[in-house]
Design an enzyme around this catalytic site. Sequence first.
Site, mmCIF file in Angstrom:
data_model
loop_
_atom_site.group_PDB
_atom_site.id
_atom_site.type_symbol
_atom_site.label_atom_id
_atom_site.label_comp_id
_atom_site.label_asym_id
_atom_site.label_seq_id
_atom_site.Cartn_x
_atom_site.Cartn_y
_atom_site.Cartn_z
ATOM 1 C CE LYS A 110 -11.304 -7.975 -8.387
ATOM 2 N NZ LYS A 110 -10.151 -8.136 -8.651
ATOM 3 C CG ASP A 111 -9.213 1.242 -5.277
ATOM 4 O OD1 ASP A 111 -10.409 0.541 -4.751
ATOM 5 O OD2 ASP A 111 -7.824 1.378 -5.656
#
Length: 493
Positions: A110-111
Site C-alpha cells: 500500500k505504501d
Amino acid sequence: MNYTSTRSKDTSISASQAILKGIAPDGGLFVPESIPKMDFSLKAIADMSYQQLAYEVMKLYLTDFTEEELKGCIERAYDAKFDTEEIAPLVSADETYYLELFHGKTIAFKDMALSILPHLLTTAARKNHIDNEIVILTATSGDTGKAALAGFADVPGTRIIVFYPKNGVSPVQEKQMVTQKGDNTFVVGITGNFDDAQTGVKKMFGNAALAEDMNKAHFQFSSANSINIGRLVPQIVYYFYSYALLLRNEEIEEGEKINITVPTGNFGNILAAYYAMNMGLPVNKLICASNENKVLFDFFGTGAYDRNRDFILTSSPSMDILISSNLERLIYRIAGNDAEKNTAFMRSLTENGKYEITESMRKGLADFYGNYASEEETAATIKRIYDACGYVIDTHTAVAATVYDKYRKETKDTTKTVIASTASPFKFARSVMCAIDPALDSMQDFDLIDKLSETANVPVPAAIEEIRTAPVRHDTVCETADMEKTVRGILGI
Ligand SMILES: *Cc1c(COP(=O)(O)O)cnc(C)c1O
C-alpha cells in the site's frame, strides 16, 4: 484525459478532480474515458529509474498536472522513505520472480501508492482552489490504514480518520496503527468486519446531510481507499518497472510476454496490472490469487459474483474481503463501458449480495486465471520455499505463490512470471514463523520477529523497530452503527 463514473455516462471531470472526490456522487468509481496506450518503448524503460518510469506512466493519466507538479509529487514520494534505491526490487527465487512491493514506510505494498497520494491530493486541491480542510476517510483491512496514516500524518490542510475491524487485523498491524503519530490522525476500531467498515465509509461518502454540515465547518471528504484513482494510477507503474528490470537483467527479450500473479482482496492491485496490460505491457495471463474468501475464484469460474457466504478470518487478513470494490471497474469495461449495465449489476450486489454477468461479458475475462489457496496450502508454501531457497515470504505472497503453483501444474505454461510480493514477512511474523516451525507459536510477538530476522537473514525493518516501544495513542472503539457519530465527534460538527 477525462474521467467518467462507472455508474453514469454524463460525468466527465479532470484527473485532479477525480482524485479529490475519490468516489463519484452516484456511488460509482472514476475511470479514465479510455485506457491510454504507452507512448514509450519497452527498450527505453529498461534503463529508467523508478522515478523516471513513474513519470512516463502517470503523465498519461494525470494529464491536468503540469510536468513540474507531477515530478514534484514523484520526487517527494519515492525517496529515502524507501529502504532501497530500487524502490521495488525484483528477487529471483523458486524459479520465478518476486516483485517486492514492501520497501516503504509501513512494509506493505500500500505504501507504493499511499506515499504519493497525499502529494497528488494536496496538489489537486491547490489546482482546484479548494480552501476546505480535506478529511481522508478510510476503511482498512490492516495495511491501507497504516500506510495512509503514515502518508498523511502532519500533511497541512488534511486530517485522516481510519476505521478498522477491531478483531480482524494482525497484532502488528493494529500496533502500527494505534501508535501513529501526528495531530491530524484518528484511528477507530469497529466491532464489525472489514466489509462493515467499508460499507459504513461508503455510506458517509454518499451522505448529503453530512457533506453539508462538513462544508459549513470548512471540511470535505476525500478517500485514500484503493477506489481512488490516485491510488490506482501509481500502482500501474511497478508492473512496467518489473518488466524493465527483467529486460535490464536479460531475463526476457523485448516484447516477450510475462504472467503476473497478484494476491488479491479489493482487486486494486491486479486491476492496475490489467490497466498496464491494456496500455501495451506484454502480458500473457493475470493470475488472481484469493485466500479462503474465494469470491473471485468462484466469479472467474462461473460468471456469478456472490457475497452471500461466511466471512473467514485467515492468516492473510488484508485479503479477507467479500466485496472487491475495484472489480466494478473491470465489470464496467467488459460491459462495453456501459454505465447503465454496470449500475444494474451493482444494484443487484447491494440488494441481493450477488449478480451474474452475461456470456459475452465472460469473454472479457479471458486475460484472467483465478484460483485460491487454503490456510494449510499457504503455510505449506511458506515452508517449502524457505526450505528450498532460504527465501521467506509473507502469508499474502504465499497465497499468490500457491495459486501460481496450481496454475503451472494445470496449464504447463512456462511463461516467465512475476509474483507481486505485497508484504514483508515481518508484518505477519507469527503466521510466517509457525508455518516454518509450529513449535514457535509459544514465543512472544517480538521474540518471533527477532527469530524471523535470524531465520531469513534479513535485518528487522525500521517500521517494526519503531513500534516495539511506541505508546498507544489511539484507543477509540465504536459500534458499526455509530461510525457517522464518531466522525462528527472528531470534526466537532
Ligand atoms: C491490500 C493488500 C492486498 C490486496 O490488494 P488489493 O489491491 O486490495 O487486491 C494483498 N496483500 C497485502 C499485504 C495487502 O496489504
